[in-house]
Motif scaffolding. Structure first.
Motif, mmCIF file in Angstrom:
data_model
loop_
_atom_site.group_PDB
_atom_site.id
_atom_site.type_symbol
_atom_site.label_atom_id
_atom_site.label_comp_id
_atom_site.label_asym_id
_atom_site.label_seq_id
_atom_site.Cartn_x
_atom_site.Cartn_y
_atom_site.Cartn_z
ATOM 1 N N PRO A 34 86.039 -28.169 11.160
ATOM 2 C CA PRO A 34 85.173 -28.120 12.008
ATOM 3 C C PRO A 34 83.814 -28.189 11.347
ATOM 4 N N ALA A 35 82.855 -28.935 11.949
ATOM 5 C CA ALA A 35 81.563 -29.033 11.459
ATOM 6 C C ALA A 35 80.532 -27.927 11.119
ATOM 7 N N ASP A 36 81.169 -26.639 11.748
ATOM 8 C CA ASP A 36 80.250 -25.577 11.606
ATOM 9 C C ASP A 36 80.998 -24.625 10.619
ATOM 10 N N MET A 37 82.024 -25.225 10.052
ATOM 11 C CA MET A 37 82.799 -24.318 8.783
ATOM 12 C C MET A 37 81.882 -24.145 7.878
ATOM 13 N N GLU A 38 81.886 -22.903 7.179
ATOM 14 C CA GLU A 38 80.920 -22.378 6.247
ATOM 15 C C GLU A 38 81.142 -23.167 4.752
ATOM 16 N N ASN A 39 82.551 -23.447 4.516
ATOM 17 C CA ASN A 39 82.697 -23.971 3.265
ATOM 18 C C ASN A 39 83.053 -25.282 3.305
ATOM 19 N N LEU A 40 82.524 -26.125 3.939
ATOM 20 C CA LEU A 40 82.717 -27.678 3.932
ATOM 21 C C LEU A 40 82.509 -28.535 2.610
ATOM 22 N N GLY A 41 81.698 -28.088 1.877
ATOM 23 C CA GLY A 41 81.281 -28.473 0.615
ATOM 24 C C GLY A 41 82.180 -27.983 -0.507
ATOM 25 N N VAL A 42 82.860 -26.678 -0.183
ATOM 26 C CA VAL A 42 83.988 -26.401 -1.285
ATOM 27 C C VAL A 42 84.938 -27.342 -0.931
ATOM 28 N N PHE A 43 85.389 -27.469 0.172
ATOM 29 C CA PHE A 43 86.610 -28.073 0.750
ATOM 30 C C PHE A 43 86.502 -29.630 0.210
ATOM 31 N N ALA A 44 85.496 -30.334 0.275
ATOM 32 C CA ALA A 44 85.336 -31.691 -0.405
ATOM 33 C C ALA A 44 85.260 -31.544 -1.935
ATOM 34 N N ILE A 45 84.835 -30.573 -2.405
ATOM 35 C CA ILE A 45 84.973 -30.606 -4.067
ATOM 36 C C ILE A 45 86.301 -30.122 -4.433
ATOM 37 N N ASP A 46 86.905 -29.238 -3.839
ATOM 38 C CA ASP A 46 88.371 -28.713 -4.104
ATOM 39 C C ASP A 46 89.570 -29.892 -3.711
ATOM 40 N N THR A 47 89.225 -30.825 -2.861
ATOM 41 C CA THR A 47 90.122 -31.768 -2.363
ATOM 42 C C THR A 47 89.895 -33.260 -2.897
ATOM 43 N N GLY A 48 88.708 -33.395 -3.446
ATOM 44 C CA GLY A 48 88.254 -34.795 -3.559
ATOM 45 C C GLY A 48 87.971 -35.485 -2.283
ATOM 46 N N GLY A 49 87.892 -34.868 -1.328
ATOM 47 C CA GLY A 49 87.438 -35.479 -0.102
ATOM 48 C C GLY A 49 85.971 -36.000 0.128
ATOM 49 N N VAL A 50 86.012 -37.389 0.795
ATOM 50 C CA VAL A 50 84.921 -38.028 1.037
ATOM 51 C C VAL A 50 84.670 -38.074 2.648
ATOM 52 N N GLU A 51 83.564 -37.699 3.017
ATOM 53 C CA GLU A 51 83.393 -37.564 4.696
ATOM 54 C C GLU A 51 83.158 -39.202 4.858
ATOM 55 N N VAL A 52 83.924 -39.383 5.878
ATOM 56 C CA VAL A 52 83.880 -40.814 6.697
ATOM 57 C C VAL A 52 83.474 -40.751 7.921
ATOM 58 N N ALA A 53 83.294 -39.802 8.867
ATOM 59 C CA ALA A 53 82.851 -39.680 10.226
ATOM 60 C C ALA A 53 82.488 -38.364 10.743
ATOM 61 N N ARG A 54 82.015 -38.183 11.827
ATOM 62 C CA ARG A 54 81.968 -36.903 12.571
ATOM 63 C C ARG A 54 82.145 -37.341 13.886
ATOM 64 N N ILE A 55 83.289 -36.529 14.475
ATOM 65 C CA ILE A 55 83.726 -36.791 15.869
ATOM 66 C C ILE A 55 84.200 -35.499 16.724
ATOM 67 N N ALA A 56 83.561 -35.252 17.539
ATOM 68 C CA ALA A 56 83.869 -34.386 18.676
ATOM 69 C C ALA A 56 84.035 -32.854 17.771
ATOM 70 N N GLY A 57 82.827 -32.682 17.103
ATOM 71 C CA GLY A 57 82.565 -31.285 16.435
ATOM 72 C C GLY A 57 83.317 -31.124 15.125
ATOM 73 N N TYR A 58 83.968 -32.323 14.790
ATOM 74 C CA TYR A 58 84.661 -32.238 13.544
ATOM 75 C C TYR A 58 84.223 -33.022 12.199
#
Length: 98
Positions: free
Chosen positions: A66-90
């Motif tokens: 969810p785009a309003d999730m408080e710990n988006l940055g933590v998720f990206a760091i913990d998983t090595g995820g790279v943001e690729v898009a924003r669609i439908a509130g996610y």
């Protein structure tokens, strides 16, 4: 001042009607029913759909948070995820699996 004849005006409008309008990107996601890392996680696997087909990779999971999730940055760091898009509130992340 030049006046356009009705026939000329019709031909101009006809030309405009032949040009297809750009299609809007799909705005719906199909998400897995369970959390990505655990049942209670807000992030979910984004399943293949018209909206996600350009972001899928056989060496990564496509995860929607969810785009309003408080710990988006933590998720990206913990998983090595790279943001690729924003669609439908996610926010969609490509999370490497290898």
């Amino acid at each position: 001042m030049t006046h356009l004849t009705p026939a000329l005006m019709l031909s101009v409008f006809a030309l405009c009607a032949c040009v297809p309008a750009p299609s809007a990107p799909p705005q719906t996601l199909t998400l897995s029913p369970t959390g990505y890392r655990a049942d209670g996680d807000q992030c979910r696997l984004a399943l293949e759909s018209e909206a996600t087909v350009n972001y899928l990779d056989d060496a990564a999971d496509l995860v929607a948070c969810p785009a309003d999730m408080e710990n988006l940055g933590v998720f990206a760091i913990d998983t090595g995820g790279v943001e690729v898009a924003r669609i439908a509130g996610y926010v969609l992340y490509s999370v490497p699996t290898r």
